[in-house]
Design an enzyme around this catalytic site. Sequence first.
Site, PDB file in Angstrom:
ATOM      1  N   SER A 264       0.801  -1.073  -0.074  1.00 44.80           N
ATOM      2  CA  SER A 264       0.069  -0.104  -0.025  1.00 44.80           C
ATOM      3  C   SER A 264       0.801   1.247   0.054  1.00 44.80           C
ATOM      4  O   SER A 264       2.401   1.182   0.064  1.00 44.80           O
ATOM      5  CB  SER A 264      -0.741  -0.057   1.168  1.00 44.80           C
ATOM      6  OG  SER A 264       0.107   0.434   2.306  1.00 44.80           O
ATOM      7  N   LYS A 265       0.331   2.380  -0.127  1.00 48.16           N
ATOM      8  CA  LYS A 265       0.976   3.553  -0.129  1.00 48.16           C
ATOM      9  C   LYS A 265       2.014   3.816   1.193  1.00 48.16           C
ATOM     10  O   LYS A 265       2.942   4.518   0.793  1.00 48.16           O
ATOM     11  CB  LYS A 265       0.223   4.825  -0.056  1.00 48.16           C
ATOM     12  CG  LYS A 265      -0.639   4.906  -1.374  1.00 48.16           C
ATOM     13  CD  LYS A 265      -1.265   6.452  -1.515  1.00 48.16           C
ATOM     14  CE  LYS A 265      -1.874   6.598  -2.718  1.00 48.16           C
ATOM     15  NZ  LYS A 265      -3.471   6.965  -2.578  1.00 48.16           N
ATOM     16  N   ARG A 266       1.863   3.167   2.218  1.00 47.63           N
ATOM     17  CA  ARG A 266       2.609   3.373   3.585  1.00 47.63           C
ATOM     18  C   ARG A 266       4.007   2.681   2.866  1.00 47.63           C
ATOM     19  O   ARG A 266       5.018   2.985   3.596  1.00 47.63           O
ATOM     20  CB  ARG A 266       2.071   2.336   4.638  1.00 47.63           C
ATOM     21  CG  ARG A 266       1.170   2.953   5.165  1.00 47.63           C
ATOM     22  CD  ARG A 266       0.528   1.965   6.382  1.00 47.63           C
ATOM     23  NE  ARG A 266       0.084   0.731   5.807  1.00 47.63           N
ATOM     24  CZ  ARG A 266       0.573  -0.275   6.104  1.00 47.63           C
ATOM     25  NH1 ARG A 266       1.572  -0.625   6.803  1.00 47.63           N
ATOM     26  NH2 ARG A 266       0.075  -1.531   5.454  1.00 47.63           N
TER      27      ARG A 266
END
Length: 494
Positions: A264-266
């Site tokens: 994910s963007k994390r």
Amino acid sequence: MTESIVGFDEEVILTDKVRVRFAPSPTGHLHIGGARTALFNWLYSRHNKGTFILRIEDTDTTRSTDEYIEAIIEGMKWLGLDWDEGPFRQTERFDVYRSYADKLIQEGKAYYCNCSAEELEARRKEAMAKGLPLKYDGRCRNKERVQGVEDSRVQGSGSKGQGAVRFKMPQEGRTVVNDLIKGEVVFENTQLDDLIILRSDGTPTYNLTVVVDDVDMKISHIIRGDDHLNNTPKQIHIYNAFGYDIPKFAHLPMILGADKTRLSKRHGATSVMAYYEMGYLPEALMNYLVRLGWSHGDQEIFSKEELVTHFSFENVGKAAAVFNPEKLLWLNSQYIINSKPEELAELVMPFLVKAEIIDEGQALDKAWLSRAIVTLQERAKTLIELANSLRYYISEDIEYIEKAKVKFLNEKSRELLGELKDALSSVADFSMQEIEKVFHDMVEKHGIKLGALAQPVRVAITGGTESPGIYELLEIVGKEKTISRLEKAIKTAV
Ligand code: GLU
């Protein structure tokens, strides 16, 4: 045999050839996981000289946007994933899905459900409290048995007030998915819900539209992320209800971040076009994506042609793949090293504009730029780095790195720089060979090491202490800029 495909303009020649599709929902940009699915479909179709279809699954009209469709197409084009048919849009085919749903209702394979959202929620809570399965309890399925199927036959699906349409899942037995990657995966039918195929507003849902389209488009292999593995037994029952052959399935393992949670963007940039913006080459990203789950011996770097030749599901791993940005960066640097400088000269242009090294629309001599690039491409890991490293070749002026200035532009070097400037001013043919002669003569005359002259010159020309070979550097920078930068350095050196 030629036959037209229901609901599509194209005439499609039906053969037993490979026909695969990438079916993104346009609810976001093309991300790493989607791009890998698209890539594996593309490779499989190209390897088998089959057909690759792009289908936009935009039935979720609240979350789908035209901008995201554009963004997905932009990402696929950038990666070089060309498709043979489409893009088709599911929102243009609602009538087709409704007619398929009608067929199921008429045959008693689907039924209307009037349970309200509140009722369903209350029953869900009750089931949870009792520790029962959270699936639909079949209330309307049983009711319909009493009323018969005649009502629905008359009214057609999606009529106001009729409620949603649910598909009758088998309630016993097992469903086996023979997956090309996962092998045999067995599902207990008791786990399967009577899923809604048409909402009460008449809009179709994913498990219906996907089967209808895969049937209509004569898809031979369904290649997608394994987050859809649980949908597969449901879809198999829908195929069976229509009496269609089941395509082959290949479910790709998930892509995880370094912490083993779903990417994910994390974990950094996940949108494909963000990699364009960060100065990655599409071939490098493609190479990296294919290695996320697929291997061919120990080989790391593949040309597009090699990938097409070697690709098969046998070498797709079962385990989730971990996304490693450092490895991607390394691959990108390898692609930059191995690129033709003329190609890099084209690709770097927008990055030179972004870095404000040139103005929008400003032209550069491509042969000259290519020469400059040859001196830098070994070191630049991205096109952004390449653009920034070209700065001292292109800009009129340079800025000194403070430490370099203090260390090398001083009283001692000032005289050397002055003498060099005079000697270079009288060089008519400003070539590496002639420049080298001037340096040699000076080094000999003063009995100094080459570095004692070359380092201050390097700072004078580039602002820093690292650069390609000094003679080559000066030749590419050119006589005029060399002299003016030496003059500036002489003024600076105190
Ligand atoms: N629209 C679905 C998705 O984006 C595609 C599922 C499929 O390939 O069957 O996940």
